[in-house]
Design a protein around this motif. Structure first.
Motif, PDB file in Angstrom:
ATOM      1  N   ASP A 417     -43.970 -76.093 -88.214  1.00 59.23           N
ATOM      2  CA  ASP A 417     -42.983 -75.055 -87.923  1.00 59.23           C
ATOM      3  C   ASP A 417     -41.589 -75.569 -88.308  1.00 59.23           C
ATOM      4  OD1 ASP A 417     -41.315 -73.113 -86.884  1.00 59.23           O
ATOM      5  OD2 ASP A 417     -42.413 -72.915 -85.000  1.00 59.23           O
ATOM      6  N   PRO A 418     -40.834 -74.810 -89.124  1.00 59.53           N
ATOM      7  CA  PRO A 418     -39.473 -75.246 -89.456  1.00 59.53           C
ATOM      8  C   PRO A 418     -38.597 -75.465 -88.217  1.00 59.53           C
ATOM      9  CG  PRO A 418     -40.150 -73.477 -90.922  1.00 59.53           C
ATOM     10  CD  PRO A 418     -41.217 -73.599 -89.875  1.00 59.53           C
ATOM     11  N   ALA A 419     -38.900 -74.754 -87.125  1.00 59.27           N
ATOM     12  CA  ALA A 419     -38.131 -74.960 -85.896  1.00 59.27           C
ATOM     13  C   ALA A 419     -38.273 -76.383 -85.386  1.00 59.27           C
ATOM     14  CB  ALA A 419     -38.584 -73.972 -84.828  1.00 59.27           C
ATOM     15  N   LEU A 420     -39.455 -76.970 -85.566  1.00 60.12           N
ATOM     16  CA  LEU A 420     -39.672 -78.364 -85.169  1.00 60.12           C
ATOM     17  C   LEU A 420     -38.859 -79.294 -86.062  1.00 60.12           C
ATOM     18  CD1 LEU A 420     -41.117 -80.542 -83.553  1.00 60.12           C
ATOM     19  CD2 LEU A 420     -43.105 -80.278 -85.068  1.00 60.12           C
ATOM     20  N   MET A 421     -38.838 -79.014 -87.367  1.00 61.28           N
ATOM     21  CA  MET A 421     -38.003 -79.786 -88.282  1.00 61.28           C
ATOM     22  C   MET A 421     -36.532 -79.708 -87.859  1.00 61.28           C
ATOM     23  SD  MET A 421     -39.488 -81.256 -90.994  1.00 61.28           S
ATOM     24  CE  MET A 421     -40.940 -81.240 -92.052  1.00 61.28           C
ATOM     25  N   HIS A 422     -36.088 -78.519 -87.507  1.00 59.85           N
ATOM     26  CA  HIS A 422     -34.712 -78.305 -87.061  1.00 59.85           C
ATOM     27  C   HIS A 422     -34.385 -79.220 -85.893  1.00 59.85           C
ATOM     28  CE1 HIS A 422     -31.352 -75.376 -85.751  1.00 59.85           C
ATOM     29  NE2 HIS A 422     -31.402 -76.313 -84.819  1.00 59.85           N
ATOM     30  N   ARG A 423     -35.232 -79.179 -84.864  1.00 61.03           N
ATOM     31  CA  ARG A 423     -34.912 -79.932 -83.647  1.00 61.03           C
ATOM     32  C   ARG A 423     -34.951 -81.439 -83.893  1.00 61.03           C
ATOM     33  NH1 ARG A 423     -31.606 -78.409 -81.234  1.00 61.03           N
ATOM     34  NH2 ARG A 423     -32.556 -76.333 -81.110  1.00 61.03           N
ATOM     35  N   VAL A 424     -35.919 -81.907 -84.670  1.00 62.31           N
ATOM     36  CA  VAL A 424     -36.000 -83.341 -84.974  1.00 62.31           C
ATOM     37  C   VAL A 424     -34.773 -83.791 -85.772  1.00 62.31           C
ATOM     38  CG1 VAL A 424     -37.266 -85.065 -86.328  1.00 62.31           C
ATOM     39  CG2 VAL A 424     -38.512 -83.496 -84.837  1.00 62.31           C
ATOM     40  N   ALA A 425     -34.353 -82.983 -86.742  1.00 62.24           N
ATOM     41  CA  ALA A 425     -33.198 -83.343 -87.565  1.00 62.24           C
ATOM     42  C   ALA A 425     -31.935 -83.456 -86.729  1.00 62.24           C
ATOM     43  CB  ALA A 425     -33.009 -82.316 -88.676  1.00 62.24           C
ATOM     44  N   VAL A 426     -31.721 -82.506 -85.824  1.00 65.58           N
ATOM     45  CA  VAL A 426     -30.493 -82.511 -85.029  1.00 65.58           C
ATOM     46  C   VAL A 426     -30.482 -83.679 -84.045  1.00 65.58           C
ATOM     47  CG1 VAL A 426     -29.049 -81.192 -83.448  1.00 65.58           C
ATOM     48  CG2 VAL A 426     -30.274 -80.013 -85.266  1.00 65.58           C
ATOM     49  N   ILE A 427     -31.599 -83.886 -83.343  1.00 66.42           N
ATOM     50  CA  ILE A 427     -31.652 -85.004 -82.400  1.00 66.42           C
ATOM     51  C   ILE A 427     -31.528 -86.329 -83.145  1.00 66.42           C
ATOM     52  CG2 ILE A 427     -33.055 -86.188 -80.669  1.00 66.42           C
ATOM     53  CD1 ILE A 427     -34.295 -83.501 -79.963  1.00 66.42           C
ATOM     54  N   GLY A 428     -32.146 -86.417 -84.326  1.00 66.23           N
ATOM     55  CA  GLY A 428     -32.043 -87.634 -85.118  1.00 66.23           C
ATOM     56  C   GLY A 428     -30.609 -87.947 -85.524  1.00 66.23           C
ATOM     57  N   ALA A 429     -29.854 -86.917 -85.875  1.00 65.93           N
ATOM     58  CA  ALA A 429     -28.460 -87.135 -86.277  1.00 65.93           C
ATOM     59  C   ALA A 429     -27.580 -87.538 -85.104  1.00 65.93           C
ATOM     60  CB  ALA A 429     -27.905 -85.872 -86.937  1.00 65.93           C
ATOM     61  N   GLY A 430     -28.024 -87.224 -83.888  1.00 66.20           N
ATOM     62  CA  GLY A 430     -27.218 -87.513 -82.701  1.00 66.20           C
ATOM     63  C   GLY A 430     -27.593 -88.794 -82.006  1.00 66.20           C
ATOM     64  N   THR A 431     -28.123 -89.760 -82.727  1.00 67.01           N
ATOM     65  CA  THR A 431     -28.498 -91.039 -82.115  1.00 67.01           C
ATOM     66  C   THR A 431     -27.598 -92.159 -82.641  1.00 67.01           C
ATOM     67  OG1 THR A 431     -30.256 -91.193 -83.770  1.00 67.01           O
ATOM     68  CG2 THR A 431     -30.878 -90.387 -81.615  1.00 67.01           C
ATOM     69  N   LEU A 432     -27.930 -92.678 -83.820  1.00 69.21           N
ATOM     70  CA  LEU A 432     -27.175 -93.813 -84.352  1.00 69.21           C
ATOM     71  C   LEU A 432     -25.796 -93.430 -84.876  1.00 69.21           C
ATOM     72  CD1 LEU A 432     -29.900 -95.935 -86.191  1.00 69.21           C
ATOM     73  CD2 LEU A 432     -28.966 -96.207 -83.894  1.00 69.21           C
ATOM     74  N   ASP A 433     -25.426 -92.154 -84.795  1.00 68.31           N
ATOM     75  CA  ASP A 433     -24.045 -91.807 -85.138  1.00 68.31           C
ATOM     76  C   ASP A 433     -23.072 -92.462 -84.164  1.00 68.31           C
ATOM     77  OD1 ASP A 433     -24.869 -89.993 -83.024  1.00 68.31           O
ATOM     78  OD2 ASP A 433     -22.991 -88.934 -83.390  1.00 68.31           O
ATOM     79  N   THR A 434     -23.535 -92.803 -82.961  1.00 69.96           N
ATOM     80  CA  THR A 434     -22.666 -93.356 -81.919  1.00 69.96           C
ATOM     81  C   THR A 434     -22.505 -94.865 -82.088  1.00 69.96           C
ATOM     82  OG1 THR A 434     -23.601 -91.648 -80.478  1.00 69.96           O
ATOM     83  CG2 THR A 434     -22.180 -93.251 -79.443  1.00 69.96           C
ATOM     84  N   LEU A 435     -22.207 -95.300 -83.297  1.00 69.75           N
ATOM     85  CA  LEU A 435     -21.910 -96.698 -83.552  1.00 69.75           C
ATOM     86  C   LEU A 435     -20.425 -96.962 -83.293  1.00 69.75           C
ATOM     87  CD1 LEU A 435     -24.097 -97.469 -86.698  1.00 69.75           C
ATOM     88  CD2 LEU A 435     -24.554 -98.009 -84.299  1.00 69.75           C
ATOM     89  N   PRO A 436     -19.986 -98.228 -83.268  1.00 69.91           N
ATOM     90  CA  PRO A 436     -18.594 -98.508 -82.882  1.00 69.91           C
ATOM     91  C   PRO A 436     -17.543 -97.782 -83.703  1.00 69.91           C
ATOM     92  CG  PRO A 436     -19.878-100.530 -82.878  1.00 69.91           C
ATOM     93  CD  PRO A 436     -20.774 -99.458 -83.456  1.00 69.91           C
TER      94      PRO A 436
END
Length: 484
Positions: A417-436
């Motif tokens: 389901d593209p909706a699953l791709m959507h949610r994984v992509a967004v959560i993935g972008a909101g992890t290691l972006d929080t670097l120093p």
């Protein structure tokens, strides 16, 4: 040589942006370096590839930046955000200081208030509560980050955050994509973050550590810091320099009036996504003058636009007497949206040039082959690009511009389901972006009067580790049960 050029351009972009250089200059310079080493035409890639992709991002998402910034400034100058913070302070009090700060941050950001507007309001609230409770001030940034920069940005269904909007045109989804998985991820992020902060508070109390010394003028200092400003504009939708370019009212509205515009954002977004747009006749979009597209590629963005417009109207109608200079407030909000959208668009332009280089084919094949699971490779690609750029929105857009159509084809071929791709992509972008070097981290620490040495480890735990746990859970559940 082509791969070396990509790495050199990316290294230049990361190093100089961390030192406060404007990404508006760095991104095209890095793109030209990548094209130079690949032996590609420089001016063509700058004026066509780079600018075409950057312009496309602005065309798609500037309305969201504009309306979100105006709404956030109205909520700030009318005292609505402060009313919500004061209400939660009274209800939960110093005994639940951490919970009060987290809930306040989650409520206002889920309702569409810009991240950086929330920072400047929540920092004084956290300072008062933590001092009264004797909680170390070094935990303030982590508490604020948990409420504003984790589950309400990437996981909670219907969030109007720009990160949640970026995959909509690519996957034909709405902001409510995979709502069940989003709620599960939100619960993991919130639960883990609160547990960590409570344990940190307990350890500090046993060690006899108190609030410590924190200045009262850090929010103003942060807004005026040019280095903070440059970094912040790649990580959010609001230029901090505009915080002082309007006049805040002294009156405070009741909690019901303060919360109503936030509720309007959520409810109208849901109605537009699930009820109104599916019933509208949008066959005219197939005409050549509208690009021959379908409502699926626009519906999610349209829903958020209408929701924010409705919330702005309600906010002005309810609290215009509390805003001393409505024109200045709206103008400051509008101006605050310009530099962030252009900064992120420049990152997108750089990504487009990199994706056009012949050497990128090997990079693409390596990414798509990670783990043998497209959800895993999608999460890794958004994670890495968000980490490198220090921007969840920039990294997410680069990844989806370069690989989004490929992932959509993979989803169709494998029944995902593209909706699953959507949610994984967004959560993935909101992890290691929080670097120093992330702009939100730098701004938050400056606003709270803390340093990386004091507070960054706790930010890592609540904003990176908690998000990674949620991401793993979503990928696992999505692989086994599909989207829900």
């Amino acid at each position: 040589m082509g791969l070396l050029g990509i790495l050199l351009g990316l290294g230049l972009l990361i190093w100089l942006s961390y030192r406060g250089w404007s990404v508006l200059v760095l991104a095209p310079a890095a793109a030209v370096i990548a094209a130079l080493f690949a032996g590609e035409p420089l001016l063509a890639h700058w004026t066509i590839t780079f600018m075409g992709s950057a312009a496309g991002f602005v065309a798609q998402f500037f309305p969201l930046f504009l309306l979100g910034a105006i709404f956030g400034k109205l909520m700030d100058d009318s005292g609505a955000v402060q009313s919500i913070a004061a209400f939660l302070t009274d209800v939960l009090g110093p005994k639940r200081a951490i919970l009060a700060v987290v809930v306040a941050g989650a409520l206002v950001t889920y309702g569409g208030v810009s991240l950086f507007v929330a920072f400047f309001v929540l920092a004084p609230m956290a300072q008062a509560l933590f001092r009264a409770a004797g909680i170390p001030g070094r935990l303030m940034p982590a508490a604020i980050a948990l409420g504003t920069s984790t589950f309400t940005m990437s996981a909670l269904p219907g969030t109007p955050a720009i990160q949640n909007a970026i995959p909509m045109p690519v996957f034909g989804t709405t902001g409510f994509a995979a709502p069940g998985l989003g709620i599960v991820a939100s619960a993991i992020m919130l639960g883990f973050g609160l547990l960590w902060l409570q344990r940190a508070e307990g350890r500090a109390r046993r060690a006899g550590e108190g609030f410590g010394q924190r200045g009262a003028d850090h929010p103003a200092q942060a807004a005026d810091d040019p280095v903070v400003r440059e970094r912040a504009n790649t990580a959010g939708t609001f230029d901090p320099a505009e915080m002082a370019h309007s006049e805040a009212g002294s009156a405070r509205s009741g909690i019901a009036v303060a919360v109503l515009p936030i509720a309007v954002v959520v409810v109208v977004n849901l109605l537009m996504s699930m009820v109104v747009l599916p019933r509208l006749d949008t066959s005219y979009l197939a005409e050549v003058r509208f690009g021959g597209i379908t409502v699926g590629s626009l519906g999610g963005v349209w829903s958020v636009i209408v929701a924010l417009c409705a919330a702005i109207v309600v906010q002005v109608a309810l609290t215009f007497r509390n805003v001393p200079a409505l024109r200045a407030t709206v103008g400051a909000g509008a101006n605050a949206s310009v530099l962030p959208v252009l900064s992120v668009a420049s990152l997108v332009g750089f990504g487009a040039v990199v994706a056009a280089m012949p050497a990128f084919i090997s990079v693409r094949d390596a990414v798509l082959g990670i783990g043998g699971n497209p959800l895993v490779s999608l999460a890794v690609s958004t994670n890495l690009l968000a980490a490198l750029t220090g921007s969840a929105s920039g990294g997410l857009t680069i990844a989806l511009d370069a690989l989004g159509s490929t992932y959509l084809q993979i989803a169709d071929a494998n029944g995902i389901d593209p909706a699953l791709m959507h949610r994984v992509a967004v959560i993935g972008a909101g992890t290691l972006d929080t670097l120093p070097h992330n702009g939100a981290v730098v701004t938050l620490l400056a606003v709270c009067g803390c340093t990386h040495r004091e507070s960054y480890f706790d930010i890592v735990m609540v904003a990176i580790v908690g998000a990674l746990l949620a991401l793993v859970a979503v990928i696992g559940l999505g692989t086994v049960f599909g989207s829900f």
